[in-house]
Each structure stands twice: as structure tokens, then as C-alpha cells.
Design a protein around this motif. Structure first.
Motif, PDB file in Angstrom:
ATOM      1  N   LYS A   1       0.638  -1.303  -0.078  1.00 40.77           N
ATOM      2  CA  LYS A   1      -0.142  -0.019  -0.030  1.00 40.77           C
ATOM      3  C   LYS A   1       1.081   1.183   0.010  1.00 40.77           C
ATOM      4  O   LYS A   1       1.833   1.316   0.825  1.00 40.77           O
ATOM      5  CB  LYS A   1      -0.804  -0.083   1.209  1.00 40.77           C
ATOM      6  CG  LYS A   1      -1.813   1.200   1.110  1.00 40.77           C
ATOM      7  CD  LYS A   1      -1.449   2.217   2.066  1.00 40.77           C
ATOM      8  CE  LYS A   1      -2.307   3.553   2.197  1.00 40.77           C
ATOM      9  NZ  LYS A   1      -1.732   4.739   3.207  1.00 40.77           N
TER      10      LYS A   1
ATOM     11  N   ASP B   1      -5.166   1.937   4.102  1.00 39.15           N
ATOM     12  CA  ASP B   1      -4.724   0.896   4.819  1.00 39.15           C
ATOM     13  C   ASP B   1      -5.847  -0.195   5.171  1.00 39.15           C
ATOM     14  O   ASP B   1      -5.338  -1.579   5.036  1.00 39.15           O
ATOM     15  CB  ASP B   1      -4.294   1.446   6.223  1.00 39.15           C
ATOM     16  CG  ASP B   1      -2.964   2.326   6.180  1.00 39.15           C
ATOM     17  OD1 ASP B   1      -2.332   2.620   5.208  1.00 39.15           O
ATOM     18  OD2 ASP B   1      -2.618   3.102   7.272  1.00 39.15           O
ATOM     19  N   PHE B   2      -6.966   0.004   5.529  1.00 37.61           N
ATOM     20  CA  PHE B   2      -8.047  -0.904   5.594  1.00 37.61           C
ATOM     21  C   PHE B   2      -8.066  -1.653   4.301  1.00 37.61           C
ATOM     22  O   PHE B   2      -8.259  -2.803   4.493  1.00 37.61           O
ATOM     23  CB  PHE B   2      -9.386  -0.407   6.156  1.00 37.61           C
ATOM     24  CG  PHE B   2     -10.107  -1.182   6.371  1.00 37.61           C
ATOM     25  CD1 PHE B   2      -9.964  -2.472   6.996  1.00 37.61           C
ATOM     26  CD2 PHE B   2     -11.462  -0.692   6.472  1.00 37.61           C
ATOM     27  CE1 PHE B   2     -11.170  -3.163   7.493  1.00 37.61           C
ATOM     28  CE2 PHE B   2     -12.690  -1.641   6.821  1.00 37.61           C
ATOM     29  CZ  PHE B   2     -12.264  -2.844   7.327  1.00 37.61           C
TER      30      PHE B   2
ATOM     31  N   ALA C   1      -5.806  -4.186   3.869  1.00 31.61           N
ATOM     32  CA  ALA C   1      -5.900  -5.433   4.995  1.00 31.61           C
ATOM     33  C   ALA C   1      -6.996  -6.122   4.400  1.00 31.61           C
ATOM     34  O   ALA C   1      -6.958  -7.713   4.615  1.00 31.61           O
ATOM     35  CB  ALA C   1      -6.122  -4.929   6.210  1.00 31.61           C
TER      36      ALA C   1
ATOM     37  N   ILE D   1       2.952  -1.511   4.281  1.00 29.53           N
ATOM     38  CA  ILE D   1       2.627  -0.178   4.027  1.00 29.53           C
ATOM     39  C   ILE D   1       3.937   0.736   4.126  1.00 29.53           C
ATOM     40  O   ILE D   1       4.559   0.683   4.906  1.00 29.53           O
ATOM     41  CB  ILE D   1       1.400   0.342   5.104  1.00 29.53           C
ATOM     42  CG1 ILE D   1       0.252  -0.684   5.317  1.00 29.53           C
ATOM     43  CG2 ILE D   1       1.225   1.639   5.211  1.00 29.53           C
ATOM     44  CD1 ILE D   1      -0.564  -0.285   6.541  1.00 29.53           C
TER      45      ILE D   1
ATOM     46  N   ILE E   1      -1.198   3.698  11.427  1.00 21.68           N
ATOM     47  CA  ILE E   1      -2.013   2.658  11.002  1.00 21.68           C
ATOM     48  C   ILE E   1      -3.441   3.038  11.250  1.00 21.68           C
ATOM     49  O   ILE E   1      -3.863   3.510  12.316  1.00 21.68           O
ATOM     50  CB  ILE E   1      -1.766   1.322  11.683  1.00 21.68           C
ATOM     51  CG1 ILE E   1      -0.100   1.086  11.611  1.00 21.68           C
ATOM     52  CG2 ILE E   1      -2.494   0.253  11.089  1.00 21.68           C
ATOM     53  CD1 ILE E   1       0.418   0.921  10.253  1.00 21.68           C
ATOM     54  N   HIS E   2      -4.100   2.911  10.194  1.00 19.53           N
ATOM     55  CA  HIS E   2      -5.683   3.099  10.473  1.00 19.53           C
ATOM     56  C   HIS E   2      -6.082   2.144  11.481  1.00 19.53           C
ATOM     57  O   HIS E   2      -5.839   0.984  11.423  1.00 19.53           O
ATOM     58  CB  HIS E   2      -6.391   2.795   9.014  1.00 19.53           C
ATOM     59  CG  HIS E   2      -7.666   3.342   9.042  1.00 19.53           C
ATOM     60  ND1 HIS E   2      -8.748   2.254   9.688  1.00 19.53           N
ATOM     61  CD2 HIS E   2      -8.469   4.276   8.869  1.00 19.53           C
ATOM     62  CE1 HIS E   2      -9.946   3.064   9.427  1.00 19.53           C
ATOM     63  NE2 HIS E   2      -9.793   4.217   9.020  1.00 19.53           N
TER      64      HIS E   2
ATOM     65  N   THR F   1      -7.421  -1.428  10.318  1.00 18.55           N
ATOM     66  CA  THR F   1      -6.767  -2.361   9.458  1.00 18.55           C
ATOM     67  C   THR F   1      -6.380  -3.782  10.167  1.00 18.55           C
ATOM     68  O   THR F   1      -6.049  -4.638   9.477  1.00 18.55           O
ATOM     69  CB  THR F   1      -5.300  -1.491   9.278  1.00 18.55           C
ATOM     70  OG1 THR F   1      -5.533  -0.351   8.402  1.00 18.55           O
ATOM     71  CG2 THR F   1      -4.444  -2.309   8.314  1.00 18.55           C
TER      72      THR F   1
END
Length: 428
Positions: free
Chosen positions: A6, A202-203, A206, A219, A259-260, A263
Motif C-alpha cells: 500500500k 490501509d484498511f 488489509a 505499508i 496505521i488506520h 486495519t
């Protein structure tokens, strides 16, 4: 080995950045199976401003903003591709014309629906340019529309994933060629565009990794990994090399920006490790989040600025009991707000919220009818994971604490921003 990469907006902010990204992938040797890409630079912010203009009455302002968006993307295309190759520019022009048509179509609809039909054009534009550049330099790839891959419900701006349908569509992709797709966006089963929440790329990575049962997610950021504090605000922040899923989720929930928050759950279910690497220094050792990570007791400090504190009391002097709290939190959810700190008393409930005027002000106005509100603006929330009393005392020195919450692992304190330093220091 199945790998999902990502790349965020900073890594593709202009033509030079996109060239660098292509060089990075060529130098890595092993190419990822799927590359998830965000909108370029600050495009999403520009699209949100364009949305506001589209819903307003100033047509000239809207046209100027759309022209600026067009100019920025076509300038990137012109810098990357030779003058005889105008197919990419034509595709960009077509997308921007579609965006304009969508604004005309949805401007009188509910804002959340209008938002989801237009905001994802940032990712559609960026991936169109990036995938064309990859193929130009010999990184053979296929462009796919995430709206045909990530299937969700119709909960606009915070859509929930239909995991079964999404898995079926992603597993049908297996072609042996690198896939380029968008982060942040999806669509309901009837084809209406949706989004996964702000910063949701980010999600997206994932989700794809989970559905493909990938071996790892990487990422790529403009920092070499996860830190125990924002290096731009703390002069002695240090990299965290190995983290467990649980610890990383706690940090994300507290507001760590790398990080979201959504995620990690789908990765944890399949034990897929997540690496955070720097696209500027790709040889630097990454931070790794996995089931084998350490629950590092190193204190971690997270700042959230532009905060508002609301102290809520019933007008009839009754208790702020479970019934009252249920009612207030229901209104909070309906307003699309999240409380970053919650503190309660017999006759009082304190909420620390992001200063998001479009959502906050209607919430405040609604509460005022039934509750006495005391409000403080321009605040900074400090959250400390694994605090010590000495550490908290040092970080809070000479500052009034307006609200506080603490458990065995985390402490949060709310200060006036004017009393906070520009650069913080974590005592050793």
C-alpha cells in the motif's frame, strides 16, 4: 508468497514521486501481487473542498477548484509521458468530466451519499496515472476498479465490508500479473459507490490481504516505521521494531497516525504480518506487527490537537446514569463523532471530541436543549501508553489538566494548546 503493498498520497504526490515509486519496485526484485494506492498528495482535501463548493451557490468557485484539480493531474501526466502518448491524459480528462457530472447529479442528495459518489475520484485518477507509468517502464500490471472488488453495505462514509462477496471477487483475480487498485473506496451490491472511512486505504490493503490469505502486507510511508511518538513533535522519539497486534491496535485507537484503526483486525484473524517501511529509505529495517510481536513496555506518546471538551449535565439535576449516557452516546453516533476521551461523574459526563464543525456544531446545538453544556476549545489531548507517574508529572509540568482518564496501561490528559510546547520530550 502473496504480498500486498500500500502506497499513500505522499509517495505519489507528483511526477518525481511516481518515478521514484517505479524505481523502488524495480529495485526490490520480487514484485507484489497487489498494489493499493491512495489519492495523490492532498487531493482528498481538495475533493472535499470541491464537494462543499458543489453544494454551495458559488458556481465560479466550484469551477475554479475543478480547474485546479484538472491542472494538477494533467501536469503530472505531461511530466511523465511523451507528447505523442495522450491516452493517459484523455482518461484523466474523462474521469474529471465524470466527476463534474456526479456533482451535478448528487448535489441535492444527502451529503454522505454525495460524498461517496465523488470523493473516490482521487484514487481513480492516481491509479490511472500510476498504472500507466508502471506499464510504460516495464512493470506490467492490470488496473482494477476497487468498486468492483470491495463490496460493502450502503452505510455511506463508513461502509461495512461484505466479506463473502469481496473474497469471491478478489480470488477471481488470480492472473499472475501485478494488480493496481484503489484504497478507501468500494461499492454496495447494486453498484453505488461507498467509502471505508477517512484514511481507509490501509484498511483496503488489509481487506485484500485477508481475502487472498496473503503472506504479508507492507505499508510504505515517509517514515521508516512505527515510533513511540511523532518524530516531528517529540525530539527523542524512537522506532518500535516489533509489536503485537493488540499493542498496535491500542496505539491506533489512541490516535497514532501510521496505521488506520480498522486495519489490524482482519490481518490478526489470518495471522498476516504487517510491515511499515519507508519509500525514502527502503533498506532501513521496518517495524513489524505480528502475532509474534513484543508487547513493548516502552512509553508511547500520542498527541491529538484541535480538541473540544464538552462537560454535559442534565438540566433537571438528575443523575448522569446509564439511561442518560445511552441517550447522549446515541446522539454522538448519529452525529458521526468519536469521543477521544470519556470521563464521568454522578451528574456529569465529559467528552473530548475532534473540532469538526460540520458534525460537532449540530451535536452541540441538539444537546443544549436538554443539558447544560460547558465547552472548552483549542485543546491538546496527550495519550500515554505504559506511563509512569514520573513521566506523567514531567509531561504535565506547569499545565492545567482540564480532563483526565487513566487505567493500568494508558493515561490521557487534556491541556490548553497555548500551554503546550511546540516540541515535546519524553523523559528517559
Amino acid at each position: 508468497m502473496t504480498t500486498v503493498f500500500k502506497f499513500g498520497g505522499a509517495s505519489i504526490k507528483d511526477a518525481d514521486a511516481i518515478r521514484h515509486l517505479g524505481d523502488l519496485l524495480r529495485q526490490l526484485g520480487t514484485r507484489p501481487d497487489v498494489v493499493v494506492v491512495s489519492a495523490m498528495g492532498k487531493t482528498t482535501n481538495a475533493l472535499e473542498a470541491l464537494l462543499a463548493a458543489a453544494r454551495g451557490s458559488d458556481e465560479d468557485d466550484y469551477r475554479q477548484q475543478l480547474a485546479a484539480l484538472r491542472s494538477d493531474h494533467l501536469a503530472t501526466v505531461e511530466a511523465l509521458f511523451s507528447s505523442h502518448n495522450n491516452a493517459v491524459g484523455e482518461r484523466v480528462e474523462a474521469l474529471l468530466n465524470d466527476l463534474d457530472a456526479c456533482h451535478r447529479q448528487y448535489r441535492d442528495d444527502e451529503r454522505a451519499r454525495h460524498y461517496d459518489q465523488t470523493i473516490g475520484y482521487g484514487e481513480l485518477l492516481s491509479t490511472t496515472i500510476v498504472s500507466a507509468w508502471f506499464n510504460e517502464i516495464g512493470l506490467v500490471c492490470d488496473w482494477h476498479d476497487a468498486c468492483r472488488l470491495i463490496i460493502t453495505d450502503a452505510n455511506h462514509q463508513a461502509a461495512n465490508v461484505d466479506w463473502a462477496e469481496t473474497s469471491q471477487r478478489l480470488q477471481a483475480l488470480a492472473s499472475g500479473r501485478m494488480v493496481i487498485t484503489q484504497g478507501f473506496i468500494g461499492a454496495s451490491t447494486d453498484g453505488v459507490s461507498t467509502t471505508l472511512g477517512r484514511e481507509g486505504s490501509d484498511f483496503s490493503a488489509a481487506i485484500i490481504a485477508h481475502c487472498l490469505d496473503a503472506d504479508e502486507v507492507v505499508i510504505w510511508k515517509d517514515v521508516p516505521g512505527l515510533f513511540n511518538a511523532d518524530p516531528r513533535r517529540f525530539d527523542n522519539a524512537r522506532q518500535l521494531m516489533k509489536l503485537s497486534y493488540d499493542e498496535a491496535i491500542e496505539l491506533a485507537w489512541l490516535g497514532a497516525k501510521v496505521i488506520h484503526p480498522k486495519t489490524l483486525a482482519p490481518l490478526r484473524k489470518r495471522h498476516i504480518p504487517l510491515k511499515v517501511r519507508s519509500f525514502e529509505t527502503p533498506d532501513a529495517p521496518p517495524s513489524v506487527i505480528s502475532q509474534h510481536g513484543d508487547d513493548d513496555p516502552t512509553p508511547a506518546c500520542i498527541l491529538a490537537e484541535e480538541q473540544v471538551l464538552l462537560k454535559i449535565q442534565p438540566r433537571d439535576f438528575s443523575f448522569m446514569d446509564e439511561v442518560r449516557q445511552h441517550e447522549v452516546f446515541g446522539r454522538l453516533v448519529d452525529a458521526g463523532l468519536h469521543a477521544n476521551l470519556i470521563d464521568g461523574g454522578a451528574m456529569r459526563l465529559s467528552l473530548c471530541l475532534d473540532a469538526h464543525p460540520a458534525r460537532l456544531e449540530p451535536f452541540v446545538e441538539q444537546l443544549t436543549a436538554d443539558y447544560v453544556l460547558t465547552r472548552h476549545d483549542d485543546l491538546t489531548l496527550l495519550s500515554v501508553r505504559h506511563p509512569t507517574q514520573a513521566l506523567l508529572a514531567s509531561l504535565s509540568a506547569d499545565r492545567e489538566i482540564l480532563a483526565e482518564r487513566r487505567n493500568t496501561q494508558t493515561a490521557q490528559r487534556l491541556f490548553r494548546t497555548e500551554e503546550c510546547p511546540e516540541t515535546w520530550h519524553i523523559p528517559e
